[in-house]
Design a protein around this motif. Structure first.
Motif, short mmCIF file in Angstrom:
data_model
loop_
_atom_site.label_atom_id
_atom_site.label_comp_id
_atom_site.label_asym_id
_atom_site.label_seq_id
_atom_site.Cartn_x
_atom_site.Cartn_y
_atom_site.Cartn_z
N LEU A 28 0.83 -1.21 0.00
CA LEU A 28 0.00 0.00 0.00
C LEU A 28 0.86 1.26 0.00
O LEU A 28 0.52 2.26 -0.63
N ILE A 29 1.98 1.20 0.71
CA ILE A 29 2.91 2.33 0.72
C ILE A 29 3.50 2.53 -0.68
O ILE A 29 3.63 3.64 -1.17
N LYS A 30 3.84 1.43 -1.31
CA LYS A 30 4.52 1.49 -2.60
C LYS A 30 3.60 1.90 -3.74
O LYS A 30 4.01 2.66 -4.64
N TYR A 31 2.36 1.44 -3.70
CA TYR A 31 1.47 1.65 -4.84
C TYR A 31 0.25 2.49 -4.49
O TYR A 31 -0.85 2.27 -5.02
N GLY A 32 0.45 3.44 -3.60
CA GLY A 32 -0.66 4.32 -3.23
C GLY A 32 -1.04 5.28 -4.34
O GLY A 32 -0.37 5.38 -5.38
N PHE A 33 -2.12 6.00 -4.10
CA PHE A 33 -2.62 6.99 -5.05
C PHE A 33 -2.42 8.39 -4.48
O PHE A 33 -2.42 8.57 -3.24
N TYR A 91 -2.04 11.68 10.68
CA TYR A 91 -2.44 11.41 9.30
C TYR A 91 -1.77 12.40 8.37
O TYR A 91 -1.45 13.53 8.74
N THR A 92 -1.53 11.93 7.15
CA THR A 92 -0.78 12.73 6.18
C THR A 92 -1.07 12.20 4.78
O THR A 92 -1.47 11.03 4.62
N PRO A 93 -0.86 12.99 3.75
CA PRO A 93 -1.04 12.48 2.38
C PRO A 93 -0.06 11.35 2.07
O PRO A 93 1.08 11.35 2.55
N TRP A 94 -0.52 10.41 1.26
CA TRP A 94 0.34 9.29 0.86
C TRP A 94 1.65 9.79 0.26
O TRP A 94 2.71 9.18 0.47
N SER A 95 1.62 10.89 -0.48
CA SER A 95 2.82 11.41 -1.13
C SER A 95 3.88 11.85 -0.13
O SER A 95 5.04 12.01 -0.49
N ASN A 96 3.48 12.02 1.13
CA ASN A 96 4.43 12.45 2.16
C ASN A 96 5.08 11.27 2.88
O ASN A 96 5.95 11.46 3.73
N LEU A 97 4.68 10.05 2.53
CA LEU A 97 5.26 8.87 3.16
C LEU A 97 6.64 8.60 2.57
O LEU A 97 6.82 8.58 1.35
N LYS A 98 7.60 8.40 3.44
CA LYS A 98 8.98 8.20 3.01
C LYS A 98 9.45 6.80 3.37
O LYS A 98 9.34 6.36 4.51
N LYS A 99 9.97 6.11 2.38
CA LYS A 99 10.45 4.75 2.58
C LYS A 99 11.91 4.68 2.17
O LYS A 99 12.28 5.07 1.06
N THR A 100 12.76 4.19 3.08
CA THR A 100 14.18 4.03 2.78
C THR A 100 14.57 2.56 2.88
O THR A 100 13.87 1.75 3.49
N ASP A 142 -4.55 -6.55 -7.11
CA ASP A 142 -3.21 -6.41 -7.68
C ASP A 142 -2.89 -4.92 -7.63
O ASP A 142 -3.21 -4.16 -8.55
N LEU A 143 -2.31 -4.49 -6.52
CA LEU A 143 -2.08 -3.06 -6.29
C LEU A 143 -1.17 -2.45 -7.35
O LEU A 143 -1.37 -1.31 -7.78
N LYS A 144 -0.18 -3.22 -7.77
CA LYS A 144 0.74 -2.73 -8.80
C LYS A 144 0.00 -2.48 -10.11
O LYS A 144 0.17 -1.44 -10.76
N ALA A 145 -0.84 -3.44 -10.49
CA ALA A 145 -1.60 -3.31 -11.74
C ALA A 145 -2.57 -2.14 -11.67
O ALA A 145 -2.75 -1.41 -12.65
N GLU A 146 -3.21 -1.96 -10.52
CA GLU A 146 -4.13 -0.84 -10.35
C GLU A 146 -3.40 0.49 -10.50
O GLU A 146 -3.89 1.43 -11.15
N ASN A 151 -1.76 5.17 -13.94
CA ASN A 151 -0.67 5.91 -14.58
C ASN A 151 -0.88 5.97 -16.10
O ASN A 151 -0.67 7.01 -16.73
N SER A 152 -1.30 4.84 -16.67
CA SER A 152 -1.52 4.78 -18.12
C SER A 152 -2.67 5.70 -18.52
O SER A 152 -2.58 6.43 -19.52
N ALA A 153 -3.74 5.69 -17.74
CA ALA A 153 -4.89 6.55 -18.03
C ALA A 153 -4.51 8.02 -17.93
O ALA A 153 -4.94 8.85 -18.74
N GLU A 154 -3.69 8.35 -16.94
CA GLU A 154 -3.25 9.73 -16.77
C GLU A 154 -2.35 10.17 -17.92
O GLU A 154 -2.43 11.31 -18.38
N ARG A 155 -1.49 9.26 -18.39
CA ARG A 155 -0.64 9.58 -19.55
C ARG A 155 -1.49 9.83 -20.79
O ARG A 155 -1.24 10.76 -21.56
N ASP A 156 -2.49 8.96 -21.00
CA ASP A 156 -3.38 9.12 -22.16
C ASP A 156 -4.13 10.44 -22.08
O ASP A 156 -4.30 11.13 -23.09
N GLU A 157 -4.60 10.77 -20.89
CA GLU A 157 -5.32 12.03 -20.70
C GLU A 157 -4.41 13.22 -20.97
O GLU A 157 -4.83 14.21 -21.57
#
Length: 215
Positions: A28-33, A91-100, A142-146, A151-157
């Motif tokens: 979930l950390i890796k493939y969040g939105f 609580y914080t936005p997913w984009s603020n999560l840091k993984k090392t 399949d979190l990675k596929a989702e 990402n693909s839809a955003e690129r097309d848009e």
């Protein structure tokens, strides 16, 4: 395994979810939105709970009722936090999560502490927890596929947006050229700039007159 819950209807159509264990938390950390907001009991072990906001919304758009559902669920899914009153939930936005690379599986930090918010939870409210549990659904996504599909839809848009922008710019350029051409043509047709056939005839000598002058 990921567990999904429906927030109270009056706050809107929102899904709250959490992983079964630290390995699911890692996914979930890796493939969040970008719309995901992460919740955890402060300074205690607890589930990683997320709520997925609607596109374009931010952490500031979380209503009081939605926030209460999230913090009650995360408190109820903390072995230690569920037993005591007056705990803090961060609580914080997913984009603020840091993984090392040095962090354990499921462990996470923050890029900016200024983007982390804290709310005090006085006690467990069984009515809220029980209502959320009645909506609980287990799935193996399949979190990675989702994430890749989004990402693909955003690129097309983005491509469609750029194509449309280029088309509008080309139409605007052609319109400007057309208007410039019209202005130029109108300038040539201004009455003061026009010469009549009579004026041309009077301004030019006839062939006979030219011959007489020559003689």
């Amino acid at each position: 395994m990921v567990f999904y819950f429906k927030a109270r209807p009056e706050v809107g159509d929102f899904t709250i979810f959490m992983g079964l264990d630290k390995f699911e938390n890692e996914e979930l950390i890796k493939y969040g939105f970008p719309e995901d907001i992460w919740f955890h009991v402060d300074k205690m072990s607890s589930a990683h709970v997320y709520v997925r906001l609607h596109k374009g919304q931010t952490i500031d758009d979380i209503s009081e009722g939605l926030l209460e559902d999230c913090v009650q669920l995360v408190k109820a899914n903390s072995i230690q936090g569920n037993k005591v009153n007056n705990i803090d939930v961060v609580y914080t936005p997913w984009s603020n999560l840091k993984k090392t690379a040095s962090m354990d599986v499921g462990q996470v930090g923050f890029y900016s502490s200024k983007m982390v918010r804290t709310v005090r939870v006085e006690k467990r409210i069984n009515e809220i927890v029980n209502r959320l549990n009645r909506t609980k659904v287990e799935r193996k996504p399949d979190l990675k596929a989702e994430r890749e599909a989004v990402n693909s839809a955003e690129r097309d848009e983005r491509k469609r947006f750029l194509r449309e922008k280029k088309r509008r710019e080309e139409l605007e350029r052609l319109e400007k050229e057309k208007q410039a051409e019209l202005r130029s043509y109108k300038g040539l047709m201004v009455h003061e700039n026009m010469t009549s056939n009579k004026q041309i005839a009077s301004a030019n000598k006839s062939l006979q007159e030219l011959e007489e002058d020559f003689m």
